[in-house]
Motif scaffolding. Structure first.
Motif, PDB file in Angstrom:
ATOM      1  N   ILE A 159     -10.447 -12.431  -1.685  1.00  0.00           N
ATOM      2  CA  ILE A 159     -10.741 -13.823  -2.759  1.00  0.00           C
ATOM      3  C   ILE A 159      -9.752 -14.577  -1.923  1.00  0.00           C
ATOM      4  O   ILE A 159     -10.113 -15.939  -2.514  1.00  0.00           O
ATOM      5  CB  ILE A 159     -10.128 -13.463  -4.181  1.00  0.00           C
ATOM      6  N   THR A 160      -8.728 -13.944  -2.169  1.00  0.00           N
ATOM      7  CA  THR A 160      -7.421 -15.448  -1.132  1.00  0.00           C
ATOM      8  C   THR A 160      -7.945 -15.704  -0.388  1.00  0.00           C
ATOM      9  O   THR A 160      -8.012 -17.195   0.040  1.00  0.00           O
ATOM     10  CB  THR A 160      -5.794 -13.473  -1.043  1.00  0.00           C
ATOM     11  N   ILE A 161      -8.397 -14.808   1.117  1.00  0.00           N
ATOM     12  CA  ILE A 161      -9.165 -15.513   2.116  1.00  0.00           C
ATOM     13  C   ILE A 161      -9.816 -16.586   1.493  1.00  0.00           C
ATOM     14  O   ILE A 161     -10.292 -18.023   1.897  1.00  0.00           O
ATOM     15  CB  ILE A 161      -9.969 -14.662   3.160  1.00  0.00           C
ATOM     16  N   GLY A 162     -11.138 -16.256   0.645  1.00  0.00           N
ATOM     17  CA  GLY A 162     -12.322 -17.248   0.352  1.00  0.00           C
ATOM     18  C   GLY A 162     -11.681 -18.370  -0.084  1.00  0.00           C
ATOM     19  O   GLY A 162     -11.815 -19.706   0.410  1.00  0.00           O
ATOM     20  N   LEU A 163     -10.042 -18.516  -0.693  1.00  0.00           N
ATOM     21  CA  LEU A 163      -9.781 -20.272  -1.265  1.00  0.00           C
ATOM     22  C   LEU A 163      -9.052 -20.279  -0.602  1.00  0.00           C
ATOM     23  O   LEU A 163      -8.792 -21.499  -0.516  1.00  0.00           O
ATOM     24  CB  LEU A 163      -8.264 -18.866  -2.425  1.00  0.00           C
ATOM     25  N   TYR A 164      -8.563 -20.162   0.603  1.00  0.00           N
ATOM     26  CA  TYR A 164      -7.918 -20.353   1.395  1.00  0.00           C
ATOM     27  C   TYR A 164      -8.747 -21.258   2.551  1.00  0.00           C
ATOM     28  O   TYR A 164      -8.604 -22.267   2.949  1.00  0.00           O
ATOM     29  CB  TYR A 164      -7.009 -19.494   3.005  1.00  0.00           C
ATOM     30  N   ALA A 165      -9.935 -20.450   2.774  1.00  0.00           N
ATOM     31  CA  ALA A 165     -11.543 -21.288   3.291  1.00  0.00           C
ATOM     32  C   ALA A 165     -11.768 -22.464   2.265  1.00  0.00           C
ATOM     33  O   ALA A 165     -11.862 -23.727   2.873  1.00  0.00           O
ATOM     34  CB  ALA A 165     -12.366 -20.233   3.832  1.00  0.00           C
ATOM     35  N   LEU A 166     -11.650 -22.228   1.164  1.00  0.00           N
ATOM     36  CA  LEU A 166     -12.097 -23.800   0.412  1.00  0.00           C
ATOM     37  C   LEU A 166     -10.921 -25.075   0.172  1.00  0.00           C
ATOM     38  O   LEU A 166     -11.239 -25.901   0.171  1.00  0.00           O
ATOM     39  CB  LEU A 166     -11.921 -22.726  -1.270  1.00  0.00           C
ATOM     40  N   ASN A 167     -10.106 -24.165   0.794  1.00  0.00           N
ATOM     41  CA  ASN A 167      -8.412 -25.808   0.860  1.00  0.00           C
ATOM     42  C   ASN A 167      -9.147 -26.106   1.779  1.00  0.00           C
ATOM     43  O   ASN A 167      -8.414 -27.400   2.032  1.00  0.00           O
ATOM     44  CB  ASN A 167      -7.336 -24.595   1.010  1.00  0.00           C
ATOM     45  N   ILE A 168      -9.659 -26.141   2.774  1.00  0.00           N
ATOM     46  CA  ILE A 168      -9.276 -26.231   4.356  1.00  0.00           C
ATOM     47  C   ILE A 168     -11.233 -27.449   4.267  1.00  0.00           C
ATOM     48  O   ILE A 168     -11.274 -28.691   4.427  1.00  0.00           O
ATOM     49  CB  ILE A 168      -9.486 -25.644   4.593  1.00  0.00           C
ATOM     50  N   ILE A 169     -11.828 -26.454   3.529  1.00  0.00           N
ATOM     51  CA  ILE A 169     -12.981 -27.314   2.916  1.00  0.00           C
ATOM     52  C   ILE A 169     -13.051 -28.638   2.561  1.00  0.00           C
ATOM     53  O   ILE A 169     -13.111 -30.071   2.690  1.00  0.00           O
ATOM     54  CB  ILE A 169     -14.750 -26.407   2.598  1.00  0.00           C
ATOM     55  N   ASP A 170     -11.549 -28.415   0.926  1.00  0.00           N
ATOM     56  CA  ASP A 170     -12.008 -29.204   0.145  1.00  0.00           C
ATOM     57  C   ASP A 170     -11.522 -30.715   0.757  1.00  0.00           C
ATOM     58  O   ASP A 170     -11.607 -31.681   0.402  1.00  0.00           O
ATOM     59  CB  ASP A 170     -11.347 -28.460  -0.932  1.00  0.00           C
ATOM     60  N   ALA A 171     -10.360 -30.332   1.569  1.00  0.00           N
ATOM     61  CA  ALA A 171      -9.296 -31.360   2.637  1.00  0.00           C
ATOM     62  C   ALA A 171     -10.102 -32.191   3.677  1.00  0.00           C
ATOM     63  O   ALA A 171     -10.173 -33.485   3.252  1.00  0.00           O
ATOM     64  CB  ALA A 171      -8.190 -30.627   3.374  1.00  0.00           C
ATOM     65  N   ASN A 172     -10.924 -31.578   4.013  1.00  0.00           N
ATOM     66  CA  ASN A 172     -11.978 -31.608   5.126  1.00  0.00           C
ATOM     67  C   ASN A 172     -13.241 -32.991   4.228  1.00  0.00           C
ATOM     68  O   ASN A 172     -13.194 -34.175   4.213  1.00  0.00           O
ATOM     69  CB  ASN A 172     -12.801 -30.866   5.670  1.00  0.00           C
TER      70      ASN A 172
END
Length: 213
Positions: A159-172
């Motif tokens: 879940i933490t890795i997913g949230l980290y990836a979602l943070n990158i996608i959101d910024a992009n």
């Protein structure tokens, strides 16, 4: 003929500039912009201001969020998202550490129990005295707890890795959307035309619609 005369009158009317505007008294040449292809068209300068687009902005935002979660949101000036990013990823990290600590404790106790020791922290939980062969928490309970906290730890990691990836996608994606053209510099142009058939010379009437973005 009356029919052709009516058509040509319509052509003349529709052929007039739809957004032509003369320079008003008191305005200078700096206040107006003239369309060189059609000198009759004069547009207010403040209505055609364009915002510069940085094609590398989405990549930069994604890179910043990859280096430090929330930094890409700061780069996009979405400051209200930073506490959400920190809270979500921080919760995931806390859940991982919490379950990993319990997993290590039950694993160490189980390993010592199988090695024949009676000094683990779960052998005498009630402080009633160590009775060899009668632990307060059985070996099976230690094994079950060890496996449960291992599953919870691994789930928290995913879940933490997913949230980290979602943070990158959101910024992009947010950086892309900020550069989306939503200005009002749009125009619609109607152009009537008259063509003749190359064989029988019959007239063909039509109306062309041009949308400029």
């Amino acid at each position: 003929m009356p029919k052709n005369l009516l058509f040509f009158c319509l052509v003349m009317i529709l052929g007039l500039p739809m957004h032509a505007q003369e320079v008003q008294p008191g305005e200078t040449e700096q206040d107006t912009i003239v369309d060189r292809s059609n000198p009759e068209v004069v547009v207010k300068a403040d209505r055609v201001k364009k915002k510069a687009i940085n094609p590398l902005a989405p990549s930069k935002a994604a890179f910043y969020s990859a280096v430090l979660p929330g930094l890409g949101q700061i780069y996009n000036q979405r400051y209200w998202k930073v506490p959400i990013v920190f809270g979500a990823i921080g919760t995931g990290v806390y859940a991982y550490i919490y379950n990993d600590d319990l997993y290590d404790r039950f694993r160490d106790a189980f390993k010592r129990r199988r090695a024949g020791f009676t000094d683990d922290e779960f052998y005498d939980i009630n402080n009633s005295g160590v009775v060899p062969g009668s632990p307060d928490l059985s070996d099976e309970a230690l094994q079950d707890a060890q496996e449960r906290y291992q599953r919870d730890r691994d789930l928290a990691l995913v879940i933490t890795i997913g949230l980290y990836a979602l943070n990158i996608i959101d910024a992009n994606v947010d950086a892309h959307l900020k550069q989306f053209n939503v200005d009002e510099d749009l125009s619609l142009e109607l152009k009537p035309y008259l063509e003749y058939h190359p064989i029988n010379s019959d007239p063909n009437y039509g109306l062309a619609i041009t949308i400029k973005l």
